[in-house]
Design a protein around this motif. Structure first.
Motif, PDB file in Angstrom:
ATOM      1  N   ASP A   1       0.863  -1.278  -0.035  1.00 26.49           N
ATOM      2  CA  ASP A   1      -0.113  -0.108   0.008  1.00 26.49           C
ATOM      3  C   ASP A   1       0.945   1.080  -0.177  1.00 26.49           C
ATOM      4  O   ASP A   1       1.694   1.303   0.897  1.00 26.49           O
ATOM      5  CB  ASP A   1      -0.801   0.087   1.130  1.00 26.49           C
TER       6      ASP A   1
ATOM      7  N   ILE B   1      12.328  -2.112   5.228  1.00 26.13           N
ATOM      8  CA  ILE B   1      11.466  -2.941   6.074  1.00 26.13           C
ATOM      9  C   ILE B   1      10.664  -1.875   6.801  1.00 26.13           C
ATOM     10  O   ILE B   1      10.815  -0.783   7.265  1.00 26.13           O
ATOM     11  CB  ILE B   1      12.390  -3.746   7.023  1.00 26.13           C
ATOM     12  N   VAL B   2       9.278  -2.554   7.274  1.00 32.46           N
ATOM     13  CA  VAL B   2       8.532  -1.586   8.173  1.00 32.46           C
ATOM     14  C   VAL B   2       9.143  -1.088   9.305  1.00 32.46           C
ATOM     15  O   VAL B   2       9.810  -1.893   9.873  1.00 32.46           O
ATOM     16  CB  VAL B   2       7.312  -2.394   8.367  1.00 32.46           C
TER      17      VAL B   2
ATOM     18  N   TYR C   1      14.303   1.942  12.706  1.00 32.58           N
ATOM     19  CA  TYR C   1      14.632   0.849  12.920  1.00 32.58           C
ATOM     20  C   TYR C   1      13.497  -0.307  12.554  1.00 32.58           C
ATOM     21  O   TYR C   1      12.148   0.049  12.719  1.00 32.58           O
ATOM     22  CB  TYR C   1      14.762   0.658  14.485  1.00 32.58           C
ATOM     23  N   PRO C   2      14.045  -1.307  12.042  1.00 31.66           N
ATOM     24  CA  PRO C   2      12.899  -2.413  11.771  1.00 31.66           C
ATOM     25  C   PRO C   2      12.020  -2.871  12.717  1.00 31.66           C
ATOM     26  O   PRO C   2      12.568  -3.018  13.934  1.00 31.66           O
ATOM     27  CB  PRO C   2      13.875  -3.405  10.910  1.00 31.66           C
ATOM     28  N   VAL C   3      10.721  -2.913  12.576  1.00 33.45           N
ATOM     29  CA  VAL C   3       9.739  -3.421  13.624  1.00 33.45           C
ATOM     30  C   VAL C   3       9.426  -4.735  12.816  1.00 33.45           C
ATOM     31  O   VAL C   3       9.326  -4.901  11.739  1.00 33.45           O
ATOM     32  CB  VAL C   3       8.846  -2.586  13.778  1.00 33.45           C
ATOM     33  N   SER C   4       9.149  -5.836  13.798  1.00 30.40           N
ATOM     34  CA  SER C   4       8.360  -7.000  13.066  1.00 30.40           C
ATOM     35  C   SER C   4       7.238  -7.268  13.470  1.00 30.40           C
ATOM     36  O   SER C   4       6.289  -8.313  13.147  1.00 30.40           O
ATOM     37  CB  SER C   4       9.246  -8.247  13.619  1.00 30.40           C
ATOM     38  N   ASP C   5       6.549  -6.252  14.224  1.00 33.00           N
ATOM     39  CA  ASP C   5       5.321  -6.748  14.809  1.00 33.00           C
ATOM     40  C   ASP C   5       4.111  -6.137  13.722  1.00 33.00           C
ATOM     41  O   ASP C   5       4.189  -4.891  13.490  1.00 33.00           O
ATOM     42  CB  ASP C   5       5.017  -5.997  16.150  1.00 33.00           C
ATOM     43  N   GLU C   6       3.229  -6.906  13.544  1.00 33.70           N
ATOM     44  CA  GLU C   6       2.294  -6.377  12.394  1.00 33.70           C
ATOM     45  C   GLU C   6       1.587  -5.179  12.862  1.00 33.70           C
ATOM     46  O   GLU C   6       1.481  -4.485  11.830  1.00 33.70           O
ATOM     47  CB  GLU C   6       1.260  -7.547  12.302  1.00 33.70           C
ATOM     48  N   LYS C   7       1.420  -4.864  13.984  1.00 35.54           N
ATOM     49  CA  LYS C   7       0.559  -3.692  14.463  1.00 35.54           C
ATOM     50  C   LYS C   7       1.312  -2.486  14.168  1.00 35.54           C
ATOM     51  O   LYS C   7       0.605  -1.395  13.862  1.00 35.54           O
ATOM     52  CB  LYS C   7       0.267  -3.720  15.937  1.00 35.54           C
TER      53      LYS C   7
ATOM     54  N   LYS D   1       2.405  -1.868  11.280  1.00 34.04           N
ATOM     55  CA  LYS D   1       1.968  -1.388   9.814  1.00 34.04           C
ATOM     56  C   LYS D   1       0.904  -0.388  10.019  1.00 34.04           C
ATOM     57  O   LYS D   1       0.758   0.627   8.998  1.00 34.04           O
ATOM     58  CB  LYS D   1       1.335  -2.794   9.094  1.00 34.04           C
ATOM     59  N   SER D   2      -0.266  -0.648  10.772  1.00 32.95           N
ATOM     60  CA  SER D   2      -1.113   0.442  10.731  1.00 32.95           C
ATOM     61  C   SER D   2      -0.599   1.652  11.462  1.00 32.95           C
ATOM     62  O   SER D   2      -1.326   2.634  11.418  1.00 32.95           O
ATOM     63  CB  SER D   2      -2.325  -0.289  11.434  1.00 32.95           C
TER      64      SER D   2
ATOM     65  N   VAL E   1       3.113   2.370   8.393  1.00 37.82           N
ATOM     66  CA  VAL E   1       2.605   2.330   6.881  1.00 37.82           C
ATOM     67  C   VAL E   1       1.492   3.145   6.371  1.00 37.82           C
ATOM     68  O   VAL E   1       1.292   3.930   5.424  1.00 37.82           O
ATOM     69  CB  VAL E   1       2.655   0.776   6.383  1.00 37.82           C
ATOM     70  N   LYS E   2       0.360   3.281   7.290  1.00 35.01           N
ATOM     71  CA  LYS E   2      -0.735   3.925   7.191  1.00 35.01           C
ATOM     72  C   LYS E   2      -0.491   5.367   6.635  1.00 35.01           C
ATOM     73  O   LYS E   2      -1.152   6.071   6.022  1.00 35.01           O
ATOM     74  CB  LYS E   2      -1.638   3.872   8.397  1.00 35.01           C
TER      75      LYS E   2
END
Lengths: 292, 401, 413, 258
Positions: free
Chosen positions: C141, C238-239, C245-251, C253-254, C257-258
């Protein structure tokens, strides 16, 4: 296997059975060398005694990229820079085919450089004919990775600032088993080299130096194609077996031609089949399951 | 045509979605895989490669995704059904050759395991952010078919369907899975070979001399031949005529490219695969695809038990989009609820097809990657209580968050 | 900020759209251009190669389009303004890096001179079939800004605007021109440097220790830094969180990335530029962009002569799409007629926003040429005759389609 | 700290180059702590694009020292490597070779039936120093990840080279999206034990093959005008005073700093 005979009927073009006569005239400019390379290639195809039905030509984009459209075998005109990758798919999926990649320097060495070096490394069984005219001609004369230093092109309006690739050296160092170079003037030697390369197992590269009267020599004021041919006549040195690192081409410098590399290396399909038989053997014998 | 026995691993298995996909491909007769490894699609190729020696399939690991798809297209012309498998960034790299596949009308299947994007995103987490890309990602005009499986079983079934449609319409077909479905281990029932229908390649049967590579049948699809058969044909990515020779006039562009679109658009009814549940009397319909539809189906049950008239429309094929059916439903329902694991893609198609007749609630994914059924249920409840029609997309604000 | 005097070639010129875009880029302060030759965009790159060394703009012809776009992304982070130039197939190759650029919030301008597609298509002739690709071409997105100029003058003006928007919103800005505009030679007026507004980069100026690469300002756009300033940058595709810093937690994203989509969606009223004419009280509104808008003028005139009240809406910025304005107009008019050189792309967005209030008629064209104005006029007449709005996008059958598919058509060789 | 990072750290230290001016574009993820401790600017780019991205960084600001770190043997980025080398772009490429090649010095090292090493087991790997050398690299070397001090020395030396330098680092690591710290120590030890030092060996002879020991050392060290040098001299020659030089001009004909 059908053997192709040179047609002796004078009303018919001698190469008619290998060229798409319904597409003539071709798009190449007067005094361009690509047509000579195609002639040499078709002659080689006959000489090598290969069934044209089992030959596939893959080309990319560019002037030389149009070759696939004129040679009457199963032919593919693909995307810019990717003919080697496309041809790899054909060869691996149907190893019986004789695969030829016929394309230009910009297509094979610039955008397709990665596929070129990797296919050479894998030693995929194919013949690569690289027509080198020192410039991107189809798009109107931009600088290519083969343009000699200080030569002019539309995207190097003040002279090329990058040293060019020495294609035989690149091919050699990435693992090609057969490397030769001739100019479009050396039509007989070129035909012989192509014949030899067609029968070679593994990744073979034949570089064909070709005049580009419309762009390269016009922008650089080198005269027309005929004068370029004269230049080749006077400035080419044939040196078989020359160390590939000495084959650089400078601006209007001497050009060394000849056959430089002819060696044996297991091809990709040989290695693949060996792996396959090992895996199959180990599948039958579960204790040796580790295989390979 | 029935499936070739050698590729069908008949029986009941516990497989991950990725493995099921590889099995589906082999069952469908796929005998060539061009790949470049990328998380989270690795298990497809791993499984394929493990099984390749016994099935007689070939593979090659290319230097990048650009060449992986190029090799697949080349292999397809040798008569081998071919596929490639990739994920987000790799799919982006394949866009140019997707266009070549469309232009050469080369049947092949592209398995895409979606991950969070853009850029490098989150390589291991699921998303549905590439759905629009699969439709619009390459330059120029074309139509494509895309499946969205929601379980390991569907990964198997849809892979076979993807190959069949690909051969039938001579178009690259995308299987748009996601990291969640791909890694979910589930029971997969693989039927026996004679129960699997395989669409044979549409080979040319006429006299050799009159073969023209792009001479279209009535349905705009030209029959094909393999290389090495002595046809000595030519095909090109340039705009071409029936002979495959480049001709670059306006008329030829129309003659060449319009059928590429029409061969799909005119047959959408045959291609589209949707599953409906309880839509007959529904006031609210949840439109979803892929892993989201699993939550949606659950919500339908929950909502029905609470007395809401809720139905589900599951898009097995996302492209072509079932606009007619959505339009029909739009005049019947109060609202659509569209849960997607992205920031709004297919919901725009729903909005377009609804013609302002129904409200549309859009739910972006939950924090753990997939939808909370609870969120969808709450959205459904609110939708079913709506009095007036507001139309357009209402972004549903999560309560559970 | 004013443009640099040296980079602006003030005067009146008779040049083509490609060259005008090249001059526009130099005037906007572009200091690095990477490109790869592809018809029909090469003239723009050549213009930069000719002028660049004189005004301190460095150019490089990379080995492929993947290299070109990667190089300009790198150059942005070294602190300069950059652009790359391409066309159809090259644009497809760039898709991965475009998403990467969007993720890094890297400001850059991409000039795409569209040609007929798909695949190699018709390299020397026009098309508008990459419009949806410019919006959706990379995975994941993201939102971009896309501008469609319709004349060489606009190629100059909007290239500068594109640079300004890129700097302001830190996002990829696409100039979605086409072969017709690119190769069209017209009068181009290049104003004085001090009349050209150039948006400066939003550099971070605070103490190094407090710098957070992705900490947004109130308009959701973070401040930018450059390499080599001792900020110890950690920039990843990476998100990532505010620190980069890269994060690996899906949350996340919102959360993170949003913002990539929100910074465009919420600022869209400032970004969108439309040109409307006679839309008040119009029965039919012709929605178009790029070269199609110029061809449509003639069709509109013809329809007006027949007494149809026609208005025109030209999308100068195609993305973000003017949802609200189309929706407003849909309620007041009977139909939209959308001529575009493809088989339906932007028309779907018009249909989406029309919400069934007005008919939507697409006048398609496969490319390699432009519309016949008669078709546009006929489509307008057809649309105005409808008693109630048609459902779906109505594909108008053009003269070209009829001539090719109906009755004994033979291709010229 | 991982041995490669340690070598980079020591190398920078030894070279005396200002850390602030160092940028590392990489397609291998580095941990944020690592980057912090290195004190450099770091960019994680899409697979294979580190050299192209680095070329942009260098051309945008010629004062930067750019060290592209590429993993996966440049399968995707091979083209950027050969062209960057040909141009002699001023970069120090660290090529982390984490391939799992199945036979070294006649012994089976690792058995992979699936092709998830960058090379399928049955393929032959590149001879990278030779490829780099043949494209015109001014500095090529190869070390294993356990040759920490030699590697650091090499990095320090190469940081002062003007042009494309390339150091291949054999660092067997299991998979793709892992941080650089996850190396297979057993394999590393094996590679270390089975390598022989041969400085100035002709790069042609240093291919990694099934039956020979791995040759490590510095193979190439030469001088050649960089891309920016040629860019400045050529344009200066033709355009004269009209030309605005780019970055520091080292060539005598070009004159001092523009």
């Amino acid at each position: 296997m059908a053997t192709q005979k040179v047609n002796t009927n004078k009303d018919i073009h001698p190469m008619e059975n290998l060229l798409r006569m319904d597409r003539m005239p071709h798009i190449w400019c007067p005094t361009c060398g690509i047509g000579l390379a195609v002639t040499a290639f078709t002659a080689a195809l006959e000489k090598a005694n290969i069934d044209p039905n089992m030959v596939s030509i893959v080309s990319g984009i560019g002037c030389t990229g149009r070759v696939a459209g004129y040679v009457k075998v199963d032919s593919f005109h693909t995307t810019h820079g990717r003919p080697i990758a496309f041809a790899t798919g054909i060869k691996v999926a149907n190893p019986k085919m004789k695969v030829v990649v016929f394309s230009g320097d910009g297509d094979l060495i610039a955008i397709g450089g990665n596929h070129f070096i990797h296919a050479a490394r894998r030693n995929i069984d194919m013949l690569v004919v690289c027509v080198n005219n020192f410039i991107y001609a189809m798009t109107g004369g931009q600088v290519a990775p083969t343009t000699p230093l200080a030569a002019y092109a539309t995207t190097s309006p003040y002279g090329c600032v990058e040293p060019p690739f020495n294609i035989p050296y690149l091919a050699d160092s990435s693992g090609a088993v057969y490397v030769a170079r001739y100019t479009a003037l050396h039509i007989r030697r070129l035909t012989n080299a192509l014949t030899e390369a067609l029968n070679k197992k593994g990744f073979s590269v034949v570089e064909v130096i070709s005049p580009c009267g419309m762009y390269y020599s016009r922008i650089n004021r080198l005269g027309d194609g005929l004068e370029m041919m004269k230049f080749y006549h006077d400035n080419v040195e044939i040196k078989h077996g020359e160390d590939t690192k000495n084959l650089e081409i400078g601006f209007q410098s001497k050009i060394i031609c000849g056959k430089f590399v002819d060696r044996e290396r297991p091809s990709y399909m040989e290695r693949y089949n060996q792996w396959l038989s090992e895996v199959r053997a180990s599948a039958k014998n579960p204790e040796g399951k580790k295989g390979a | 045509m029935k499936a070739d026995k050698s590729g069908v691993l008949t029986g009941s298995h516990i497989l991950s979605g990725n493995e099921a996909c590889a099995e589906g491909a082999l069952a469908a007769g796929c005998r060539f895989l061009g790949l470049y490894p990328i998380v989270p699609s690795l298990e497809v190729s791993k499984r394929f490669l493990q099984r390749a020696p016994e099935v007689g399939a070939t593979f090659i690991q290319m230097e990048d995704e650009v060449s992986a798809l190029a090799a697949v297209l080349g292999a397809s012309w040798t008569g081998k059904k071919s596929m490639t498998v990739t994920s987000g960034p790799g799919f982006s790299l394949m866009m140019e050759h997707l266009g070549l596949g469309v232009m050469l009308e080369t049947p092949c299947v592209i398995v895409e395991i979606q991950m969070v994007g853009p850029g490098l995103g989150l390589p291991t987490r699921p998303a549905q952010g590439d759905i629009m890309q699969s439709r619009w990602g390459s330059h120029g005009d074309y139509e494509i078919i895309a499946f969205a499986p929601s379980s390991a079983q569907e990964m198997f079934d849809f892979t076979i369907k993807a190959f069949n449609l690909s051969e039938r319409y001579r178009v690259p077909v995308a299987l748009m899975s996601d990291a969640y479905v791909a890694q979910l281990k589930e029971k997969v029932a693989i039927p026996s070979a004679d129960q699997i229908n395989i669409e044979p390649r549409r080979y040319y049967g006429g006299p050799r001399d009159s073969y023209l590579p792009f001479k279209r049948d009535e349905d705009f699809v030209p029959p094909m031949v393999d290389i090495g058969q002595g046809y000595r044909f030519h095909v090109t990515g340039l705009t071409h005529d029936d002979r495959g020779y480049p001709i670059m006039f306006e008329e030829c562009q129309e003659y060449n490219v319009h059928p590429l679109v029409r061969k799909i658009r005119d047959f959408t009814d045959k291609i589209i695969d949707i599953e409906e549940k309880n839509t007959n009397d529904a006031e609210v319909v949840i439109i979803s695809y892929g892993v989201s539809s699993r939550a949606s189906l659950k919500v339908v049950e929950q909502a029905r038990s609470k007395g809401h008239k809720v139905g589900s429309l599951k898009l097995n094929t996302v492209w072509p989009f079932p606009e007619k059916r959505v339009a029909e439903l739009a005049s019947q329902v109060k609202a659509f609820v569209v849960p997607e694991m992205n920031f709004g893609q297919v919901v725009q198609e729903v909005e377009r097809s609804a013609y302002g007749k129904a409200n549309i609630f859009f739910l972006t994914h939950g924090d753990n990657g997939v939808e909370y059924a609870g969120d969808i249920l709450a959205a459904v409840e609110e939708a079913s209580q709506m009095k007036e029609t507001k139309c357009g997309i209402t972004e549903w604000k999560k309560r559970s968050a | 900020m004013k443009a640099d005097q040296k980079s602006v070639l003030t005067g009146v010129y008779y040049i083509d759209g490609d060259v005008a875009a090249g001059y526009g880029a130099l005037a906007a302060g572009c200091k690095f251009v990477a490109g790869y030759p592809i018809t029909p965009s090469t003239e723009a790159f050549e213009a930069v190669c000719h002028r660049g060394p004189k005004v301190g703009t460095v150019f490089i012809q990379m080995e492929d389009e993947l290299g070109s776009i990667s190089a300009i992304l790198g150059a942005v982070w070294s602190g300069v303004k950059t652009m790359t130039i391409t066309s159809g197939p090259g644009y497809s190759l760039m898709q991965e890096a475009i998403g990467f650029g969007a993720m890094l919030e890297t400001p850059f301008v991409l000039l795409n001179i569209q040609r007929g597609g798909p695949s190699t298509g018709v390299p020397t002739k026009t098309g508008q079939a990459d419009m949806m690709q410019s919006r959706w071409g990379s995975h994941g997105d993201y939102e971009v800004i896309a501008i469609a100029p319709d004349s060489p003058q606009e190629m100059f003006d909007y290239t500068i605007k594109a640079f300004n928007l890129a700097e302001k919103y830190r996002c990829p800005v696409m100039i979605m021109s086409d072969e017709c505009v690119g190769h069209m030679t017209e009068k181009v007026v290049i104003p004085d440097a001090d009349k050209i507004y150039v948006e400066p980069r939003r550099f971070y100026t605070g103490p190094a220790a407090d710098y957070r690469p992705y900490k947004p300002d109130p308009d959701l756009v973070p401040k930018m830094a450059k390499a080599g300033e001792g900020l110890n940058l950690y920039i990843t595709g990476i998100v990532h969180d505010e620190n980069g810093y890269p994060v690996s937690d899906e949350k996340y994203k919102s959360i993170y990335v949003k913002r990539l989509v929100d910074k465009i969606r919420l600022n869209k009223n400032e970004i969108i530029e439309l040109k409307e004419e006679g839309t008040d009280g119009a029965d039919v509104i012709v929605v178009s962009y790029g070269i199609s808008s110029r061809v449509a003028v003639k069709g509109v005139e013809m329809a007006r002569q027949k007494g149809v009240k026609v208005g025109t809406l030209r999308l100068v910025t195609v993305w973000p799409f003017p949802d609200d304005r189309i929706n407003e107009l849909a309620k007041k008019t009977k139909a939209f007629v959308v001529p575009e050189i493809n088989y339906g792309q932007v028309v779907y967005d018009v249909a989406r926003c029309a919400h069934g209030h007005a008919s939507v008629v697409l006048v398609p064209h496969g490319g390699a040429g432009v519309h016949n104005p008669d078709d546009v006029a006929d489509a307008i007449e057809f649309a105005v005759k409808q008693e109630k709005p048609l459902e779906g996008v109505h594909e108008f059958k053009t003269r070209l389609e009829k001539s090719v598919f109906e009755g004994g058509f033979k291709l010229k060789e | 700290m991982n041995s490669i990072i340690e070598a980079i750290h020591k190398g920078i230290e030894k070279s005396g180059v200002d850390r602030k001016k160092i940028s590392i574009p990489s397609d291998i993820p580095f941990e944020p702590e690592t980057v912090k401790s290195l004190g450099v600017d770091y960019f994680q780019v899409p697979r294979g694009r580190a050299i192209a991205f680095g070329s942009g960084l260098k051309l945008g600001n010629p004062d930067l020292k750019v060290i592209p770190v590429v993993g996966d043997l440049m399968t995707l980025g091979g083209n950027h490597f050969v062209h960057g080398t040909r141009r002699n772009m001023e970069l120090l490429v660290l090529c982390i070779n984490n391939f799992v090649y199945h036979k070294i010095a006649g012994k089976s090292v690792s058995v992979v039936t699936e092709a998830f090493s960058p090379y399928s087991t049955f393929e032959e790997p590149f001879n990278f120093p030779h490829l780099g050398n043949s494209c015109g690299a001014v500095y090529t070397a190869r070390w294993t990840a356990l040759h920490t001090s030699e590697l650091a020395e090499s990095i320090a030396e190469a940081l002062h080279k003007r042009g494309m330098s390339m150091i291949e680092i054999l660092a067997p690591g299991p998979s793709y999206y892992r941080y650089i710290t996850h190396l297979d120590s057993e394999l590393m030890q094996f590679y270390f034990d089975n390598s022989i030092l041969k400085n100035n060996e002709d790069p042609r002879n240093v291919a990694i093959t099934a039956d020979k020991k791995i040759v490590v050392g510095k193979f190439t060290d030469k001088e050649r005008p960089t891309f920016i040098d040629s860019y400045n001299t050529q344009h200066k020659k033709i355009l004269g005073d009209e030309f605005t030089p780019h970055g520091p001009v080292f060539d005598k004909a070009g004159g001092g700093n523009g």
